[in-house]
Design a protein around this motif. Structure first.
Motif, PDB file in Angstrom:
ATOM      1  N   VAL A   3       0.409  -0.989   0.486  1.00 59.17           N
ATOM      2  CA  VAL A   3       0.072  -0.059   0.115  1.00 59.17           C
ATOM      3  C   VAL A   3       0.739   1.328   0.285  1.00 59.17           C
ATOM      4  CG1 VAL A   3      -2.283   1.056   1.157  1.00 59.17           C
ATOM      5  CG2 VAL A   3      -2.045  -1.253   0.939  1.00 59.17           C
ATOM      6  N   ALA A   4       2.236   1.769   0.658  1.00 56.04           N
ATOM      7  CA  ALA A   4       2.746   2.514   0.796  1.00 56.04           C
ATOM      8  C   ALA A   4       3.787   2.788  -0.432  1.00 56.04           C
ATOM      9  CB  ALA A   4       4.053   2.151   2.354  1.00 56.04           C
ATOM     10  N   GLN A   5       3.865   2.012  -1.216  1.00 57.92           N
ATOM     11  CA  GLN A   5       5.315   1.916  -2.233  1.00 57.92           C
ATOM     12  C   GLN A   5       3.269   2.683  -2.988  1.00 57.92           C
ATOM     13  OE1 GLN A   5       6.348  -2.183  -3.436  1.00 57.92           O
ATOM     14  NE2 GLN A   5       8.478  -0.855  -4.070  1.00 57.92           N
ATOM     15  N   ARG A   6       2.885   1.726  -3.326  1.00 60.99           N
ATOM     16  CA  ARG A   6       2.001   2.429  -4.831  1.00 60.99           C
ATOM     17  C   ARG A   6       1.565   3.822  -4.135  1.00 60.99           C
ATOM     18  NH1 ARG A   6      -1.391  -1.668  -4.055  1.00 60.99           N
ATOM     19  NH2 ARG A   6      -2.955  -0.188  -2.891  1.00 60.99           N
ATOM     20  N   SER A  47      10.608   1.526  -6.909  1.00 64.12           N
ATOM     21  CA  SER A  47      10.637  -0.404  -6.787  1.00 64.12           C
ATOM     22  C   SER A  47      11.471  -0.930  -6.101  1.00 64.12           C
ATOM     23  CB  SER A  47      10.460  -0.672  -8.099  1.00 64.12           C
ATOM     24  OG  SER A  47      11.369  -0.522  -9.525  1.00 64.12           O
ATOM     25  N   THR A  48      12.556  -0.055  -5.993  1.00 66.12           N
ATOM     26  CA  THR A  48      14.087  -0.599  -5.207  1.00 66.12           C
ATOM     27  C   THR A  48      13.786  -0.947  -3.901  1.00 66.12           C
ATOM     28  OG1 THR A  48      14.687   1.608  -6.068  1.00 66.12           O
ATOM     29  CG2 THR A  48      15.717   0.016  -7.614  1.00 66.12           C
ATOM     30  N   GLU A  49      12.260  -0.783  -3.737  1.00 69.64           N
ATOM     31  CA  GLU A  49      11.922  -0.867  -1.918  1.00 69.64           C
ATOM     32  C   GLU A  49      12.459   0.058  -1.511  1.00 69.64           C
ATOM     33  OE1 GLU A  49      12.899  -5.244  -1.335  1.00 69.64           O
ATOM     34  OE2 GLU A  49      10.327  -5.245  -1.808  1.00 69.64           O
ATOM     35  N   GLU A  50      13.085   1.281  -1.760  1.00 69.66           N
ATOM     36  CA  GLU A  50      13.693   2.570  -1.086  1.00 69.66           C
ATOM     37  C   GLU A  50      12.542   3.301  -0.383  1.00 69.66           C
ATOM     38  OE1 GLU A  50      17.327   4.745  -2.940  1.00 69.66           O
ATOM     39  OE2 GLU A  50      15.560   4.054  -4.485  1.00 69.66           O
ATOM     40  N   GLY A  51      13.069   3.634   1.337  1.00 64.05           N
ATOM     41  CA  GLY A  51      11.752   4.111   2.433  1.00 64.05           C
ATOM     42  C   GLY A  51      11.054   2.467   2.756  1.00 64.05           C
TER      43      GLY A  51
END
Length: 311
Positions: free
Chosen positions: A168-171, A177-181
């Motif tokens: 949810v947060a990523q979107r 997409s590298t999952e930083e954060g």
């Protein structure tokens, strides 16, 4: 301690070990079952806090997500400090999985991504988080058997619902997409979350605890949920104020849209930017009665000139 997901020699032995765990009969008096049943109401209430409901719907401002990450950093720093302190204590040692579970370093990476290299100088522990942290330290130093409750509440949730929040947060925040954060939600050393949780519960059930201690652990787990809910409520209040926060001139610092860091005025409020957002300054100035009168006169003159030119 060798990795929980690896046998000392690797290979099929580990798979057989997990199969044995999966086939074990679970007793209603096992600690894992007592915790599951004894915290059901607290779990439901936590899931229904406004902050969590908004988060699940993707209604999360980046600034608020950053503050939530700060709260998690202080919480896990305390928890993992006390876990390290009690790693050889038999009342907790079987649940010590630093390689697989510890989150402090992952959270530090997330904070560096959001706040920059000097992130430690820009964050502080909130009131609700400090109460949570204080309780964890008290437990770790005076009642280490209750540390089980805090570890269970946090890590089992991270391996379950936390994976939903990650997506949810990523979107919602348009994170890379590298999952930083969102490194907090990434468990590189847990290859199968479901099987790991089964192993973790089996380790809990094998702890040598009497009935009274188990009841105290369940009670502490409910306290842990309450501490989490207090943090959620605190974040919810902050979230509501982000859209309403006003400058001296009475106009909003930020309307909740876009990246709040791009407003220099807001950055200055945090001590990280230049002292004026041109856009908001212009809006505030335009709302002054005298300025509006002057603008109206100018518009009238401009309109007259345009009409004369056309004629």
């Amino acid at each position: 301690m060798p990795s929980a997901l690896e046998s000392p020699e690797g290979g099929e032995e580990d798979s057989l070990h997990y199969e044995e765990i999966e086939d074990e009969a679970v007793s209603p008096m096992d600690l894992s079952e007592l915790l599951k049943e004894g915290t059901k109401d607290s779990h439901d209430r936590a899931e229904n806090t406004q902050f969590v409901k908004d988060f699940l719907k993707g209604r999360i401002k980046k600034e608020l997500f950053k503050l939530a990450t700060v709260a998690l950093y202080f919480t896990y720093s305390a928890l993992e400090e006390e876990m390290d302190r009690n790693k050889d204590n038999p009342v907790f040692a079987p649940l010590y999985f630093p390689v697989e579970l510890h989150r402090r370093e992952a959270l530090a990476k997330d904070l560096k991504y959001f706040y920059g290299e000097d992130w430690k100088e820009k964050i502080q522990c909130s009131e609700a988080t400090q109460q949570y942290v204080d309780r964890i330290h008290h437990v770790g130093q005076h009642e280490p058997e209750l540390l089980v409750a805090h570890a269970y509440t946090r890590y089992m949730g991270d391996l379950s619902g936390g994976q939903v929040l990650k997506k949810v947060a990523q979107r919602a925040l348009k994170l890379p997409s590298t999952e930083e954060g969102i490194q907090f939600y990434v468990f590189d050393n847990v290859s199968n979350a479901q099987r790991f949780k089964q192993l973790y519960r089996a380790r809990m059930n094998a702890l040598d605890l009497d009935k009274n201690t188990k009841e105290r652990i369940v009670e502490e787990a409910n306290k842990a949920f309450r501490f989490n809910m207090q943090v959620f409520d605190e974040l919810d209040k902050i979230g509501r104020s982000l859209a309403e926060e006003a400058q001296d001139g009475g106009f909003p610092v930020h309307d909740g849209k876009g990246d709040i860091r791009k407003c220099p005025y807001y950055a200055d409020k945090l001590g990280t930017g230049s002292p004026g957002c041109p856009f908001h300054a212009a809006v505030g100035l335009a709302r002054q009665p005298l300025v509006q009168l002057v603008l109206a006169a100018c518009m009238a003159v401009a309109a007259g000139a345009a009409a004369w030119y056309i004629l």
